[in-house]
Design an enzyme around this catalytic site. Sequence first.
Site, PDB file in Angstrom:
ATOM      1  CG  HIS A 241       3.819 -22.100  41.557  1.00 42.36           C
ATOM      2  ND1 HIS A 241       3.036 -21.958  40.448  1.00 42.36           N
ATOM      3  CD2 HIS A 241       4.969 -22.657  41.144  1.00 42.36           C
ATOM      4  CE1 HIS A 241       3.692 -22.430  39.405  1.00 42.36           C
ATOM      5  NE2 HIS A 241       4.874 -22.851  39.800  1.00 42.36           N
TER       6      HIS A 241
ATOM      7  CG  HIS B  41       8.943 -20.674  39.678  1.00 40.53           C
ATOM      8  ND1 HIS B  41       9.865 -21.626  39.287  1.00 40.53           N
ATOM      9  CD2 HIS B  41       7.774 -21.347  39.857  1.00 40.53           C
ATOM     10  CE1 HIS B  41       9.281 -22.800  39.211  1.00 40.53           C
ATOM     11  NE2 HIS B  41       8.010 -22.677  39.570  1.00 40.53           N
TER      12      HIS B  41
ATOM     13  CD  GLN C 181       5.422 -26.375  38.743  1.00 40.36           C
ATOM     14  OE1 GLN C 181       4.271 -26.635  38.456  1.00 40.36           O
ATOM     15  NE2 GLN C 181       6.353 -26.249  37.831  1.00 40.36           N
TER      16      GLN C 181
ATOM     17  CE1 TYR D 223       1.370 -26.795  37.169  1.00 41.48           C
ATOM     18  CE2 TYR D 223       1.037 -24.771  38.399  1.00 41.48           C
ATOM     19  CZ  TYR D 223       1.677 -25.473  37.402  1.00 41.48           C
ATOM     20  OH  TYR D 223       2.628 -24.844  36.659  1.00 41.48           O
TER      21      TYR D 223
END
Length: 147
Positions: free
Chosen positions: A60, A58, A126, A122
Amino acid sequence: MANKNYDLAHTKWMCKYHIVFTPKYRRKVIYNQLKSDIRDILSYKGVEIIEGHLMPDHIHMLVSIPPKMSVSSFMGYLKGKSALMIFDRHANLKYKFGNRHFWSEGYYVSTVGLNEATIKKYIQDQEKYDIMKDKLSVKEYEDPFKG
């Protein structure tokens, strides 16, 4: 940086979004050469990528999008054009992802107010969290055919 305002002709704005999106079937394909190509592709006129991190399955992003552009139109353009460019650069992926569908249909987006530093931290932490949680090693993402 949280108080940095941008301006258009008659508008002052600060529109920041935290966006997460995944490859089709959440395949773990974002690494090595593909990772650097995707990093180069994920840019768009007028949109500033403040923070971004490419995970194996994924992505971000913390982006600043002008108010004249909707988030959905930005994501449609980003995912559409980047998929075409990825398949042009890596022709072997067309056998795993048929019909040039590299990204999954949806995405997650949330607005970022004045807590930009929290979102940045964050995104940066991650990968450390995922490695600790899944107990992944770096060797899993190295190319086994490299010398």
